[in-house]
Design a protein around this motif. Structure first.
Motif, PDB file in Angstrom:
ATOM      1  N   VAL A   1      -2.052   6.755   4.860  1.00 34.98           N
ATOM      2  CA  VAL A   1      -3.379   6.337   5.002  1.00 34.98           C
ATOM      3  C   VAL A   1      -3.856   5.068   4.550  1.00 34.98           C
ATOM      4  CG1 VAL A   1      -5.546   7.099   4.243  1.00 34.98           C
ATOM      5  CG2 VAL A   1      -3.811   8.748   4.908  1.00 34.98           C
ATOM      6  N   LYS A   2      -3.279   4.477   3.323  1.00 36.24           N
ATOM      7  CA  LYS A   2      -3.471   3.285   2.759  1.00 36.24           C
ATOM      8  C   LYS A   2      -3.052   2.276   3.840  1.00 36.24           C
ATOM      9  CE  LYS A   2      -2.374   0.350  -1.305  1.00 36.24           C
ATOM     10  NZ  LYS A   2      -1.577   0.406  -2.563  1.00 36.24           N
ATOM     11  N   ILE A   3      -1.818   2.356   4.394  1.00 36.58           N
ATOM     12  CA  ILE A   3      -1.592   1.323   5.007  1.00 36.58           C
ATOM     13  C   ILE A   3      -1.848   1.229   6.575  1.00 36.58           C
ATOM     14  CG2 ILE A   3       0.785   0.078   6.106  1.00 36.58           C
ATOM     15  CD1 ILE A   3       2.269   1.828   3.638  1.00 36.58           C
ATOM     16  N   VAL A  41      -0.168  -4.801  -3.983  1.00 38.52           N
ATOM     17  CA  VAL A  41      -1.018  -3.915  -2.995  1.00 38.52           C
ATOM     18  C   VAL A  41       0.101  -2.957  -2.769  1.00 38.52           C
ATOM     19  CG1 VAL A  41      -2.165  -3.565  -0.840  1.00 38.52           C
ATOM     20  CG2 VAL A  41      -2.851  -5.751  -2.319  1.00 38.52           C
ATOM     21  N   LEU A  42       1.226  -3.290  -2.296  1.00 37.61           N
ATOM     22  CA  LEU A  42       2.314  -2.358  -1.963  1.00 37.61           C
ATOM     23  C   LEU A  42       3.478  -2.428  -2.914  1.00 37.61           C
ATOM     24  CD1 LEU A  42       2.483  -3.127   2.078  1.00 37.61           C
ATOM     25  CD2 LEU A  42       1.252  -1.351   1.028  1.00 37.61           C
ATOM     26  N   PRO A  43       4.320  -1.252  -2.918  1.00 34.03           N
ATOM     27  CA  PRO A  43       5.416  -1.344  -3.861  1.00 34.03           C
ATOM     28  C   PRO A  43       6.237  -2.617  -3.670  1.00 34.03           C
ATOM     29  CG  PRO A  43       5.195   0.880  -2.611  1.00 34.03           C
ATOM     30  CD  PRO A  43       4.013  -0.032  -2.143  1.00 34.03           C
ATOM     31  N   PRO A  44       6.974  -2.828  -4.652  1.00 32.70           N
ATOM     32  CA  PRO A  44       7.601  -4.257  -4.633  1.00 32.70           C
ATOM     33  C   PRO A  44       9.037  -3.921  -3.891  1.00 32.70           C
ATOM     34  CG  PRO A  44       7.838  -3.375  -6.670  1.00 32.70           C
ATOM     35  CD  PRO A  44       6.740  -2.729  -6.206  1.00 32.70           C
ATOM     36  N   TYR A  45       9.662  -4.665  -3.194  1.00 28.24           N
ATOM     37  CA  TYR A  45      11.108  -4.544  -2.526  1.00 28.24           C
ATOM     38  C   TYR A  45      11.930  -5.254  -3.541  1.00 28.24           C
ATOM     39  CZ  TYR A  45      14.036  -3.270   1.343  1.00 28.24           C
ATOM     40  OH  TYR A  45      14.808  -2.936   2.349  1.00 28.24           O
ATOM     41  N   ASP A  46      12.254  -4.771  -4.573  1.00 28.72           N
ATOM     42  CA  ASP A  46      12.732  -5.558  -5.709  1.00 28.72           C
ATOM     43  C   ASP A  46      14.577  -5.025  -5.834  1.00 28.72           C
ATOM     44  OD1 ASP A  46      12.599  -2.711  -6.784  1.00 28.72           O
ATOM     45  OD2 ASP A  46      11.141  -3.306  -8.132  1.00 28.72           O
ATOM     46  N   ASP A  47      14.969  -5.348  -6.830  1.00 29.90           N
ATOM     47  CA  ASP A  47      16.510  -5.247  -7.238  1.00 29.90           C
ATOM     48  C   ASP A  47      16.684  -3.870  -6.969  1.00 29.90           C
ATOM     49  OD1 ASP A  47      18.655  -4.847  -9.258  1.00 29.90           O
ATOM     50  OD2 ASP A  47      19.014  -6.732  -8.227  1.00 29.90           O
ATOM     51  N   ALA A  48      15.697  -3.036  -7.778  1.00 28.01           N
ATOM     52  CA  ALA A  48      16.116  -1.548  -7.979  1.00 28.01           C
ATOM     53  C   ALA A  48      15.833  -0.748  -6.515  1.00 28.01           C
ATOM     54  CB  ALA A  48      15.283  -0.958  -8.979  1.00 28.01           C
ATOM     55  N   LEU A  49      15.080  -1.327  -5.715  1.00 29.32           N
ATOM     56  CA  LEU A  49      14.893  -0.594  -4.245  1.00 29.32           C
ATOM     57  C   LEU A  49      16.260  -1.215  -3.573  1.00 29.32           C
ATOM     58  CD1 LEU A  49      13.720   1.126  -2.492  1.00 29.32           C
ATOM     59  CD2 LEU A  49      12.348  -0.568  -1.710  1.00 29.32           C
TER      60      LEU A  49
END
Length: 358
Positions: free
Chosen positions: A75-77, A153-161
Motif C-alpha cells: 500500500v505504501k509503495i 522512506v524505504l528499507p535500506p538495501y544494506d550490507d545486512a540485507l
C-alpha cells in the motif's frame, strides 16, 4: 459464493472472502459472479479478476493471508509510485486484518507475454523493433521511479540485507539442491567472494542510492500506455544499478549481448541527462551493473531452489541453468571473480574454462 474455479483450502477463509466481496460489491460496481483467477506469484499472494458494471472494465482482488503476507509495504509503495507518476495499481479497498484488497486493473497482458520468449531455457531471444520500443518505455518508467527517490522512506538495501540474500545460494542451492556439504573450505571461499561482491555493490558509483523495485522485469510490467508496474512490495532504497540489471538479465528470458548492452547504454544516457547519479563513465557504470547482477543471480538460484524444496513450486528450478550461465559469464569477465567461476563449475560438475576481460 466464490467462483468454483477458485480453491479455498480453509473454509473459514472462503466464507470471510465471500462476506468481504459482497460488501465490496455494494461500494463498487462489481459483479461477483464474474470472479475468476487472474494470476499467482512466488509468494502466498494470489490475484483474482472481477468484472465491473457493463462497459466499466474490471478490477483485481488480492488475496494475501495476513499470517504469511504483510500488505502495508504494498500500500505504501503503491502510493509512492502514484506520486511519481507511474502507472501502478490503485488501492480501492483494503481489509487489513483479513488480507483482502481491491485494486484497479492494469490489464491482462504483461510485457513478457508481448515478447513471447523462446521456451528453451538456454535459448537466446532475438529483439525486434517492437521489443526495443517496449524496453525504452521500461527505461523511461525506471528513470521516473528513480527520480522520485529520497532517503529514509524505504528499507535500506544494506550490507545486512545483501548478506541475507547471498546466503540463500549456499544454504538452498549448494547444500540442499546440489547436496554438497558446506565445509569450512567451500564456505570460506564463498564468504571471501561475497565480501568482494557486497563491497562493489555498496560502494560503486560513490554509493549512489535510489528507490529500487527489486523485480523490475517484463513479467512485472504490464503492456499498457503508459507501461504498468506490478509486484513492487519488496522495494528498498539501494544501489542505482539493481533495477537495470534486473531488467536486462531476466529470470525467464535471455537476450543477445548486443541488445543488453544497447538498452543499458540508453538507460545510462537517459538517467545521466535526468541528473541521476550514474557517473560519467559508462564502462565504470556497466561494471557496477554486472557485479550487482551477479549478486542477484546467486540470490535467485537460492530462491528458486527454496521455492522447489520448501514451497513445492518446482517450475522455478527449471530456470536455474539460465542463472548459472549469467553468473559464470560475469565471473569469466573479471579476474577477481576467477575463483567464483571455478566454484560454480565444481558445483555444477563442469570443467573450468578461463578467459578474463578485465
Amino acid at each position: 459464493m466464490s467462483a468454483p474455479s477458485i480453491a479455498w483450502p480453509d473454509p473459514a477463509r472462503a466464507a470471510a472472502f465471500d462476506h468481504w466481496l459482497a460488501a465490496a460489491a455494494r461500494e463498487h460496481p462489481l459483479q461477483p459472479d464474474t470472479l475468476r483467477p487472474a494470476s499467482a506469484d512466488a509468494s502466498f499472494r494470489r490475484y483474482f479478476r472481477v468484472d465491473a458494471a457493463p462497459g466499466e472494465g474490471s478490477f483485481i482482488i488480492m488475496d494475501a493471508p495476513p499470517a504469511q503476507e504483510d500488505c502495508k509495504p504494498f500500500v505504501k509503495i503503491a502510493g509512492l509510485m502514484a506520486d511519481a507518476g507511474l502507472n501502478a495499481p490503485r488501492v480501492l479497498a483494503w481489509d487489513e486484518p483479513l488480507g483482502f484488497m481491491l485494486l484497479s486493473d492494469l490489464g491482462a497482458q504483461t510485457m513478457m507475454e508481448v515478447i513471447v520468449p523462446p521456451p528453451a531455457v538456454d535459448a537466446i531471444a532475438s529483439p525486434t523493433p517492437a521489443h526495443y520500443e517496449l524496453y525504452m518505455q521500461a527505461v523511461d518508467t525506471l528513470v521516473r521511479w528513480q527520480l522520485a527517490s529520497r532517503p529514509d522512506v524505504l528499507p535500506p538495501y544494506d550490507d545486512a540485507l545483501l548478506s541475507r540474500e547471498l546466503s540463500l545460494f549456499p544454504d538452498w542451492y549448494v547444500a540442499k539442491h546440489r547436496g554438497l556439504p558446506l565445509d569450512n573450505g567451500l564456505q570460506g571461499k564463498l564468504d571471501a567472494l561475497f565480501t568482494q561482491i557486497k563491497a562493489s555493490n555498496l560502494n560503486s558509483l560513490d554509493g549512489a542510492r535510489v528507490f529500487v523495485h527489486r523485480d523490475f522485469m517484463p513479467r512485472n510490467l504490464m503492456a499498457t500506455q503508459p507501461l504498468g508496474v506490478l509486484d513492487f512490495q519488496d522495494a528498498v532504497y539501494g544501489p542505482i544499478t539493481y533495477d537495470i540489471a534486473s531488467l536486462m538479465r531476466d529470470a525467464f528470458l535471455s537476450w543477445e549481448e548486443d541488445f543488453v548492452l544497447d538498452v543499458t547504454v540508453r538507460y545510462w544516457q537517459k538517467a545521466r541527462k535526468a541528473g541521476l547519479p550514474v557517473g560519467d563513465d559508462f564502462g565504470e557504470f556497466y561494471r557496477a551493473v554486472e557485479w550487482m547482477g551477479l549478486q542477484r543471480h546467486l540470490k535467485i538460484l537460492g530462491i528458486f531452489a527454496r521455492l522447489t524444496l520448501r514451497d513445492g513450486k518446482p517450475k522455478y528450478l527449471a530456470d536455474t541453468p539460465r542463472f548459472i550461465k549469467y553468473a559464470r559469464n560475469t565471473a569469466a569477465r573479471y579476474r577477481q571473480l576467477g575463483p567464483l567461476m571455478v566454484l560454480l563449475d565444481e558445483i555444477e560438475g563442469d570443467e573450468t574454462r578461463v578467459g578474463y576481460t578485465f
